[in-house]
Motif scaffolding. Structure first.
Motif, short mmCIF file in Angstrom:
data_model
loop_
_atom_site.label_atom_id
_atom_site.label_comp_id
_atom_site.label_asym_id
_atom_site.label_seq_id
_atom_site.Cartn_x
_atom_site.Cartn_y
_atom_site.Cartn_z
N VAL A 72 -11.37 -9.49 -3.96
CA VAL A 72 -9.97 -9.21 -4.31
C VAL A 72 -9.69 -9.63 -5.75
CG1 VAL A 72 -7.56 -9.61 -3.69
CG2 VAL A 72 -9.30 -9.51 -1.89
N ALA A 73 -10.22 -10.79 -6.14
CA ALA A 73 -9.98 -11.31 -7.49
C ALA A 73 -10.64 -10.45 -8.56
CB ALA A 73 -10.48 -12.74 -7.60
N ALA A 74 -11.72 -9.77 -8.21
CA ALA A 74 -12.49 -8.99 -9.18
C ALA A 74 -11.81 -7.69 -9.60
CB ALA A 74 -13.88 -8.68 -8.62
N LEU A 75 -10.67 -7.41 -9.01
CA LEU A 75 -9.98 -6.15 -9.30
C LEU A 75 -9.50 -6.09 -10.76
CD1 LEU A 75 -9.12 -3.53 -7.91
CD2 LEU A 75 -6.97 -4.65 -7.28
N HIS A 76 -9.28 -7.25 -11.38
CA HIS A 76 -8.78 -7.29 -12.75
C HIS A 76 -9.64 -8.22 -13.61
CE1 HIS A 76 -5.18 -5.22 -11.33
NE2 HIS A 76 -5.05 -6.14 -10.39
N THR A 116 -12.58 -8.35 -14.66
CA THR A 116 -13.95 -8.67 -14.28
C THR A 116 -14.84 -7.45 -14.52
OG1 THR A 116 -13.07 -10.14 -12.57
CG2 THR A 116 -15.40 -9.60 -12.44
N ASP A 117 -16.05 -7.69 -15.00
CA ASP A 117 -16.95 -6.59 -15.37
C ASP A 117 -17.89 -6.19 -14.25
OD1 ASP A 117 -16.24 -6.31 -18.30
OD2 ASP A 117 -16.80 -8.43 -18.25
N ALA A 118 -18.12 -7.07 -13.29
CA ALA A 118 -19.02 -6.76 -12.17
C ALA A 118 -18.75 -7.73 -11.03
CB ALA A 118 -20.48 -6.84 -12.60
N TYR A 119 -19.26 -7.38 -9.85
CA TYR A 119 -19.00 -8.18 -8.65
C TYR A 119 -20.26 -8.25 -7.80
CZ TYR A 119 -17.63 -9.04 -3.82
OH TYR A 119 -17.58 -9.52 -2.55
N ILE A 120 -20.52 -9.46 -7.26
CA ILE A 120 -21.67 -9.67 -6.38
C ILE A 120 -21.18 -10.32 -5.09
CG2 ILE A 120 -23.90 -10.83 -6.07
CD1 ILE A 120 -24.16 -10.89 -9.14
N SER A 121 -21.57 -9.74 -3.96
CA SER A 121 -21.30 -10.35 -2.65
C SER A 121 -22.60 -10.94 -2.12
CB SER A 121 -20.77 -9.29 -1.67
OG SER A 121 -20.75 -9.81 -0.35
N ILE A 122 -22.58 -12.23 -1.80
CA ILE A 122 -23.74 -12.90 -1.21
C ILE A 122 -23.36 -13.34 0.20
CG2 ILE A 122 -25.53 -14.65 -1.51
CD1 ILE A 122 -24.63 -14.96 -4.41
N ALA A 123 -23.95 -12.72 1.20
CA ALA A 123 -23.67 -13.05 2.60
C ALA A 123 -22.19 -12.91 2.92
CB ALA A 123 -24.15 -14.46 2.93
N GLY A 124 -21.61 -11.83 2.44
CA GLY A 124 -20.20 -11.57 2.69
C GLY A 124 -19.99 -10.66 3.89
N ALA A 125 -18.91 -10.87 4.63
CA ALA A 125 -18.62 -10.04 5.80
C ALA A 125 -18.10 -8.68 5.38
CB ALA A 125 -17.59 -10.74 6.68
N GLU A 132 -10.94 -3.42 0.71
CA GLU A 132 -10.84 -4.08 -0.60
C GLU A 132 -11.96 -3.64 -1.54
OE1 GLU A 132 -8.24 -5.76 -1.49
OE2 GLU A 132 -7.37 -5.64 0.53
N ILE A 133 -13.15 -3.47 -1.03
CA ILE A 133 -14.28 -3.13 -1.91
C ILE A 133 -14.14 -1.71 -2.48
CG2 ILE A 133 -15.91 -2.17 -0.23
CD1 ILE A 133 -18.05 -3.98 -1.63
N LYS A 134 -13.43 -0.85 -1.77
CA LYS A 134 -13.20 0.51 -2.27
C LYS A 134 -12.35 0.51 -3.53
CE LYS A 134 -13.36 2.72 2.30
NZ LYS A 134 -12.56 3.42 3.34
N LYS A 135 -11.58 -0.55 -3.74
CA LYS A 135 -10.68 -0.61 -4.89
C LYS A 135 -11.41 -0.97 -6.19
CE LYS A 135 -6.95 -2.27 -1.87
NZ LYS A 135 -6.03 -3.41 -1.56
N LEU A 136 -12.66 -1.43 -6.06
CA LEU A 136 -13.40 -1.86 -7.24
C LEU A 136 -14.05 -0.68 -7.94
CD1 LEU A 136 -15.17 -5.09 -5.90
CD2 LEU A 136 -13.04 -4.92 -7.19
N HIS A 137 -13.84 -0.60 -9.24
CA HIS A 137 -14.45 0.45 -10.05
C HIS A 137 -15.34 -0.17 -11.12
CE1 HIS A 137 -11.93 3.38 -8.05
NE2 HIS A 137 -10.87 2.62 -8.30
N ALA A 190 -18.83 1.57 2.78
CA ALA A 190 -17.49 1.70 2.21
C ALA A 190 -17.54 1.99 0.71
CB ALA A 190 -16.68 0.44 2.47
N LYS A 191 -18.61 1.53 0.05
CA LYS A 191 -18.77 1.76 -1.39
C LYS A 191 -20.19 2.23 -1.65
CE LYS A 191 -17.87 -0.13 -5.94
NZ LYS A 191 -17.13 1.11 -6.30
N PRO A 192 -20.44 3.52 -1.48
CA PRO A 192 -21.80 4.06 -1.56
C PRO A 192 -22.50 3.84 -2.89
CG PRO A 192 -20.30 5.64 -0.53
CD PRO A 192 -19.46 4.54 -1.08
N ASP A 193 -21.74 3.70 -4.00
CA ASP A 193 -22.39 3.51 -5.29
C ASP A 193 -22.79 2.06 -5.56
OD1 ASP A 193 -19.78 2.61 -5.51
OD2 ASP A 193 -19.50 3.33 -7.56
N ALA A 194 -22.53 1.16 -4.61
CA ALA A 194 -22.95 -0.24 -4.76
C ALA A 194 -24.46 -0.36 -4.58
CB ALA A 194 -22.24 -1.13 -3.75
#
Length: 314
Positions: free
Chosen positions: A151-155, A157-166, A232-237, A262-266
């Protein structure tokens, strides 16, 4: 005499070589973002305008900047930060606000909110963004921190990494956990969660569920349950990397796969034998559980390689 001098010189060279190999290739600095957010900045010895920064967000509970809780020291986040700094990537890992509140004896569970943790992450990003010191800033959230960071990465932020995220909201995750551990409580838990989803608190009558639904923690659950990771992850570009381990006892690889759908380009990587705290486990569940209190176990090397490769490709 000549032989002894030569032997002595070889010994000096060996000692100097050993010292140079053991000397850290990074530096650590204490950073205070605000009165509630304090952390450690791990930086390569040589930084420049191309240096990238990773902001690590810890998982659930009173987890500190090193990835530890009281009675459970594994140094997962600290070891990861050090390893990335050795590869030329700056890392900031911070104590969750409840650490400062616990130390000051000012914590009030009723006032805790999931949104506070999101805003804390945004404050951290803004702090470093304003410095205009780093090439790219990436949020990397672990476990509960995955959703906070998402959620915080929406603004800003240049990239996002999920480690063991639900990949699912917390209510569905909890129902699954209860079904495995205490199936006779499943229906009651589902009913309680339905009330919380409506924003309604309730009087807890079954004290077996106090750790989940005690009165003081219900407002936090209400603030958390409204977030759906797949939405939420769909909102990330921005570039996204999803990481999970095959030996994770808390978050299965299927959760990462749900985020990927939910985010195929990830980008996604399922790391063989990695557990929830980034350690390599080749044995049974007992070995896995014991690793949570073993700070000597290193972080699995593939995790370091996956993250550093992703950051360097930005």
């Amino acid at each position: 005499m000549k032989k002894s001098i030569a032997t002595y010189l070889l010994l000096v060279v060996a000692i100097m070589t050993t010292y140079s190999q053991e000397k850290p290739s990074f530096k650590t600095e204490e950073i205070n973002i605000n009165p509630l957010i304090n952390g450690s900045l791990f930086s390569p010895l040589q930084t420049n305008s191309k240096t990238n920064l990773v902001i690590l967000i810890a998982g659930s509970g009173p987890t500190d900047r090193n990835g530890n809780q009281s009675g459970m020291t594994n140094n997962s986040l600290k070891l990861l930060a050090e390893a990335l700094a050795q590869k030329g990537i700056a890392v900031f890992s911070y104590d969750k606000r409840i650490i400062a509140q616990m130390n000051a004896k000012t914590i009030n569970e009723k006032e805790l909110s999931f949104d506070d943790f999101i805003n804390d992450a945004k404050d951290v990003v803004r702090f470093f963004k304003n410095q205009k010191k780093y090439n790219k800033i990436t949020i990397a959230g672990h476990s509960e921190g995955s959703l906070i960071g998402m959620v915080a990465a929406l603004h800003d932020t240049d990239a996002y990494i999920s480690i063991a995220g639900a990949g699912r909201p917390i209510d569905l995750v909890l129902v699954d956990q209860i079904e495995k551990q205490a199936p006779f409580l499943k229906e009651e838990v589902k009913q309680d969660l339905e009330l919380l989803k409506k924003g309604t608190t309730f009087e807890l009558k079954n004290q077996m569920l106090a750790s989940l639904f005690r009165e003081s923690v219900q407002p936090y659950m209400i603030s958390w349950i409204k977030y759906v990771p797949q939405d939420e992850i769909k909102k990330l570009h921005i570039p996204v990397l999803l990481l999970n381990g095959t030996k994770d006892l808390q978050v299965t690889v299927s959760e990462a796969q749900l985020l990927k759908s939910a985010k195929p380009d990830a980008s996604i990587a399922i790391i063989e034998n990695m557990n929830h705290i980034f350690k390599e486990i080749k044995g049974d569940d007992t070995e896995n559980q014991n690793s949570y209190a073993n700070p000597e176990l290193p972080v699995i090397s593939e995790l370091i390689g996956r993250i550093s490769g992703f950051i360097n490709s930005l």
